[in-house]
Design an enzyme around this catalytic site. Structure first.
Site, PDB file in Angstrom:
ATOM      1  N   GLU A 187      97.599  49.713  63.736  1.00  0.00           N
ATOM      2  CA  GLU A 187      96.351  49.623  62.974  1.00  0.00           C
ATOM      3  C   GLU A 187      95.221  49.749  63.990  1.00  0.00           C
ATOM      4  OE1 GLU A 187      96.286  46.019  60.566  1.00  0.00           O
ATOM      5  OE2 GLU A 187      98.377  46.319  60.030  1.00  0.00           O
ATOM      6  N   LYS A 222      88.760  48.845  50.595  1.00  0.00           N
ATOM      7  CA  LYS A 222      88.155  47.786  51.413  1.00  0.00           C
ATOM      8  C   LYS A 222      86.661  48.092  51.527  1.00  0.00           C
ATOM      9  CE  LYS A 222      92.680  46.889  53.265  1.00  0.00           C
ATOM     10  NZ  LYS A 222      93.102  46.001  52.178  1.00  0.00           N
ATOM     11  N   SER A 246      94.499  43.406  60.291  1.00  0.00           N
ATOM     12  CA  SER A 246      94.018  42.798  59.053  1.00  0.00           C
ATOM     13  C   SER A 246      93.948  41.277  59.093  1.00  0.00           C
ATOM     14  CB  SER A 246      94.912  43.220  57.893  1.00  0.00           C
ATOM     15  OG  SER A 246      96.255  42.873  58.140  1.00  0.00           O
ATOM     16  N   HIS A 275     100.834  46.055  59.259  1.00  0.00           N
ATOM     17  CA  HIS A 275     100.852  45.647  57.847  1.00  0.00           C
ATOM     18  C   HIS A 275     102.216  45.882  57.192  1.00  0.00           C
ATOM     19  CE1 HIS A 275      99.569  45.929  53.541  1.00  0.00           C
ATOM     20  NE2 HIS A 275      98.759  44.961  53.940  1.00  0.00           N
ATOM     21  N   ASN A 316      87.742  42.202  51.043  1.00  0.00           N
ATOM     22  CA  ASN A 316      87.496  43.176  52.113  1.00  0.00           C
ATOM     23  C   ASN A 316      86.306  44.073  51.783  1.00  0.00           C
ATOM     24  OD1 ASN A 316      89.818  42.322  53.617  1.00  0.00           O
ATOM     25  ND2 ASN A 316      91.045  43.332  52.052  1.00  0.00           N
ATOM     26  N   HIS A 352      91.013  48.860  57.837  1.00  0.00           N
ATOM     27  CA  HIS A 352      89.900  47.911  57.999  1.00  0.00           C
ATOM     28  C   HIS A 352      88.755  48.454  58.847  1.00  0.00           C
ATOM     29  CE1 HIS A 352      91.930  44.654  55.905  1.00  0.00           C
ATOM     30  NE2 HIS A 352      93.030  45.182  56.421  1.00  0.00           N
ATOM     31  N   ASP A 410      96.561  53.376  61.298  1.00  0.00           N
ATOM     32  CA  ASP A 410      96.123  52.869  59.998  1.00  0.00           C
ATOM     33  C   ASP A 410      94.700  52.334  60.154  1.00  0.00           C
ATOM     34  OD1 ASP A 410      95.579  51.466  57.718  1.00  0.00           O
ATOM     35  OD2 ASP A 410      97.440  50.316  57.693  1.00  0.00           O
TER      36      ASP A 410
HETATM   37  C1  LIG Z   1      96.212  47.321  57.445  1.00  0.00           C
HETATM   38  C2  LIG Z   1      96.382  47.648  55.999  1.00  0.00           C
HETATM   39  N1  LIG Z   1      96.943  48.814  55.671  1.00  0.00           N
HETATM   40  C3  LIG Z   1      97.124  49.161  54.383  1.00  0.00           C
HETATM   41  C4  LIG Z   1      96.754  48.323  53.360  1.00  0.00           C
HETATM   42  C5  LIG Z   1      97.000  48.730  51.935  1.00  0.00           C
HETATM   43  O1  LIG Z   1      95.853  49.307  51.390  1.00  0.00           O
HETATM   44  P1  LIG Z   1      95.641  49.290  49.795  1.00  0.00           P
HETATM   45  O2  LIG Z   1      95.080  47.953  49.484  1.00  0.00           O
HETATM   46  O3  LIG Z   1      94.711  50.424  49.522  1.00  0.00           O
HETATM   47  O4  LIG Z   1      96.984  49.488  49.190  1.00  0.00           O
HETATM   48  C6  LIG Z   1      96.149  47.106  53.659  1.00  0.00           C
HETATM   49  C7  LIG Z   1      95.720  46.209  52.549  1.00  0.00           C
HETATM   50  O5  LIG Z   1      95.955  45.063  52.508  1.00  0.00           O
HETATM   51  C8  LIG Z   1      95.974  46.751  55.011  1.00  0.00           C
HETATM   52  O6  LIG Z   1      95.438  45.570  55.345  1.00  0.00           O
END
Ligand SMILES: Cc1ncc(COP(=O)(O)O)c(C=O)c1O
Length: 375
Positions: A165, A228, A169, A118, A34, A197, A194
């Site tokens: 989100e 990311k 993702s 997620h 990412n 991304h 969230d």
């Molecule tokens: C949409 C989403 N939220 C949260 C996370 C978690 O973030 P981190 O990798 O900083 O734990 C991810 C990571 O895969 C994600 O894709």
């Protein structure tokens, strides 16, 4: 049955389904991480090397000796970037989402969550056990059905929340945030977004989709990760000062874990102005994404989403592994994504486009994907 026998049986089952996972070292041209703006790959100057003192301290929770002046600086820089009242640094996006939700949602509250949210959002909701409404992905009618029904019978004092989100993702599409926020307001629900991304990639100076759409004052909180596009470890929650105070007092994911070392804070301080001014990187990223999507669509591959996360959905788990392996042998680092990371029957290649991919690399990859899929 012993524990060992139980584990062996589970792993054998995954193998039989073509779904066994294994750790694989990075190898080949990176179309999987990412690192959207290419910082991890050295597109920008190297970060400042932290002093030994900064690297050493921090071996305690932030509520104890784990707090350091650098985190005040990082949080105030981040709050200014988002024009938000307050920011709270967390150790990862996973703990930020899980910690935020499990702290502010109480049993009896009602939470509408996009079905493709997620795993860390699901885990957060699992801990606090609200009445949960999983709405069909990006389906505003379904969301409104849920909101309407809940608002009509909302128990006294119970809260309603919507969690989504901003860029998904695995599907690489964007949530209709303006419509979601407008619906939520109509029925008295709060919204959490969230931005894992989208941080660094969308919005004014890269601060994300909520800011791009002018929704900051209309959402309860946003969650951002450094892991990311920003290319730096750690994450943060953005919201009101009251929310921050509440989390500092109540969030177990902050209170009962070791703080990130301050050296990581200096990395954020170094990285933030670079991200904010990196309009060229954002332009290259989106241009590269448009380029590969156009070629794949022209060649008849069904495409979903609209961003630099480019899913090539193949359906069958084994077929996804087969095409990923073909591409890996050609020198690409591309992984097959299988359930439970994506819904059953939607195994895929998740092609992650970066700002530092050249047009030639993009065209060659598109050609190789099409060839691999058709083989
Ligand atoms: C949409 C989403 N939220 C949260 C996370 C978690 O973030 P981190 O990798 O900083 O734990 C991810 C990571 O895969 C994600 O894709």
């Amino acid at each position: 049955m012993t524990l060992q026998a139980r584990w062996t049986e589970t792993l054998d089952g995954l193998t039989a389904q073509g779904r066994l996972r294994a750790l694989r070292l990075p190898h080949g041209i990176d179309f999987t991480s990412n690192d959207y703006l290419g910082y991890g790959n050295g597109r920008l100057a190297n970060p400042k090397v932290p002093s030994a003192e900064l690297a050493r301290t921090g071996m305690a929770s932030r509520l104890l000796r784990g707090h350091h002046a650098v985190w005040d600086e990082v949080e105030s820089e981040l709050a200014a970037w988002h024009a938000a009242e307050a920011v709270l640094m967390m150790t990862s996006g996973f703990t930020a989402n899980e910690g935020l939700l499990s702290t502010i949602v109480e049993p009896g509250d009602w939470v509408a969550t996009d079905e493709l949210n997620h795993a860390c959002i699901s885990e957060g909701l699992r801990i606090c056990r609200p009445r949960k409404f999983a709405f069909r992905h990006n389906d505003l009618n379904h969301l409104e059905d849920g909101l309407r029904a809940e608002a009509a019978k909302r128990p006294e004092g119970r809260q309603m929340l919507v969690v989504t989100e901003s860029v998904f993702s695995m599907d690489g599409d964007r949530a209709p945030l303006v419509e979601i926020v407008t619906l939520a307001e109509r029925y008295g629900a709060s919204v959490i977004v969230d931005e894992a991304h989208s941080t660094g990639c969308f919005g004014p100076r890269g601060s994300g989709c909520v800011d791009e759409l002018g929704l900051r004052s209309r959402v309860l909180a946003t969650v951002h990760t450094g892991g990311k596009a920003l290319g730096v470890t750690g994450a943060y929650i953005c919201g009101s000062r009251l929310l921050r105070d509440y989390l500092v007092n109540k969030c177990r994911h902050l209170i009962f874990t070791t703080a990130l070392p301050p050296a990581i804070g200096t990395w954020w301080i170094d990285r933030l102005p670079k991200v904010q001014s990196d309009n060229l990187g954002r332009e290259q990223l989106h241009a590269n994404a448009r380029r590969i999507r156009a070629v794949l669509i022209e060649d008849g591959l069904p495409m979903i989403g609209e961003t630099f996360i480019v899913p090539v959905v193949l359906g069958d788990d084994r077929n996804a592994v087969r095409v990923a392996t073909v591409l890996q042998t050609k020198g690409y680092d591309i992984r097959a994504i299988r359930p439970p990371s994506v819904p059953l029957g939607t195994a895929r290649l998740r092609v992650s486009i970066h700002a530092d991919h050249s047009p030639e690399m993009i065209d060659q990859l598109a050609f190789d994907i099409i060839e691999g899929v058709r083989q």
